[in-house]
Design an enzyme around this catalytic site. Structure first.
Site: not given
Ligand SMILES: Nc1ncnc2c1ncn2[C@@H]1O[C@H](COP(=O)(O)OP(=O)(O)OP(=O)(O)O)[C@@H](O)[C@H]1O
Ligand SMILES: C[C@H](N)[C@H](N)CCCCCC(=O)O
Ligand SMILES: [Mg+2]
Length: 238
Positions: A12, A15, A37, A112, A201
């Site tokens: 979150e 990325k 991915k 993550g 943001a």
């Molecule tokens: N600049 C941004 N503008 C809009 N949303 C953002 C921004 N930065 C982060 N977010 C929000 O953060 C989340 C995506 O973050 P990111 O892709 O890093 O992590 P993730 O997808 O949750 O995790 P992972 O990719 O590890 O599964 C979404 O909920 C997105 O809406």
């Molecule tokens: C579900 C989430 N958005 C990601 N796909 C997975 C993040 C795993 C994080 C694990 C950890 O570091 O505790």
């Molecule tokens: Mg992501």
């Protein structure tokens, strides 16, 4: 190999939007782009995954994902709980290498942070980056708490002999507080690598045409409006 591995200081942190911004900048410069991915968790079969989200925001990229698990957990845990085969680092590396033969740039997004486990043997995105000998981009959050996780990530990359291309702030607040403003300098100091950009943001909620138009500038000043593989330490295909 023109591969950039994109990790973050955690989940979150932005990325996916950062991956989309890098893809958009490269597309704007006329490069072909693939997004991989490595493993998608917490998304149903009929939902958009991160690679699909990159394509929605950035435009015509090849979007690939190696596995999808329903639980919103680390891929290794989610695979185990689903009774499904895990994704191993060598599979991530092989898929990225194949995409690299067909595209100018391949962006590999983890799940993550760097050491999140993909399989029961403890394989991680860092192992895939090692196999690929690819530079790693670290997406960090803007505010208080990011210095520690960014430095830990940078140190782990260094210990593994991996190249840290730089740091991008995934979500730069409209009204940055004191910690965020100080972090612009301090992130580079603790990472030992340049700050390559900051996404505002809410960037992910922009209409895709606006996202694409603005993305190169978010990756300034290194990009100066034009995709520059060298700024991201990417070894372009010969
Ligand atoms: N600049 C941004 N503008 C809009 N949303 C953002 C921004 N930065 C982060 N977010 C929000 O953060 C989340 C995506 O973050 P990111 O892709 O890093 O992590 P993730 O997808 O949750 O995790 P992972 O990719 O590890 O599964 C979404 O909920 C997105 O809406
Ligand atoms: C579900 C989430 N958005 C990601 N796909 C997975 C993040 C795993 C994080 C694990 C950890 O570091 O505790
Ligand atoms: Mg992501």
């Amino acid at each position: 190999m023109p591969v950039l591995v994109i990790t973050g200081t955690g989940t979150e942190v932005g990325k996916t939007v950062t991956t989309a911004a890098v893809a958009a900048a490269a597309l704007a410069a006329g490069r072909s782009v693939a997004v991989l991915k490595a493993a998608q968790t917490g998304v149903r079969a009929d939902e958009r995954g991160d690679a699909d989200e990159v394509a929605r925001l950035a435009g015509p990229v090849t979007a690939a994902e190696l596995a999808r698990y329903p639980d919103p957990l680390a891929p290794g845990t989610a695979a185990r709980r689903a009774g499904m085969a895990p994704v191993h680092p060598h599979e991530v590396a092989e898929a990225a290498a194949k995409l690299a033969t067909e595209h100018d740039l391949v962006l590999v997004e983890g799940a993550g942070g760097l050491l999140v486990r993909f399989d029961a043997a403890g394989g991680t995105l860092a192992d895939a980056a090692r196999l690929l000998n690819a530079p790693v981009l670290v997406v960090a959050s803007a505010g208080l708490g990011t210095l520690n996780t960014t430095e830990l990530t940078a140190r782990e990359l260094g210990a593994r002999g991996l190249e840290l291309a730089g740091v991008v702030i995934g979500s730069w607040p409209g009204a940055p507080d004191l910690a965020s403003r100080c972090n612009v300098a301090d992130l580079q100091e603790v990472a030992g690598a340049p700050l390559l950009g900051a996404l505002p943001a809410g960037a992910g909620a922009l209409p895709p045409t606006d996202f694409r138009a603005a993305a190169p500038a978010w990756l300034a000043p290194r990009l100066e409006g034009t995709w520059d593989a060298e700024a991201f330490r990417i070894r372009e295909a010969p």
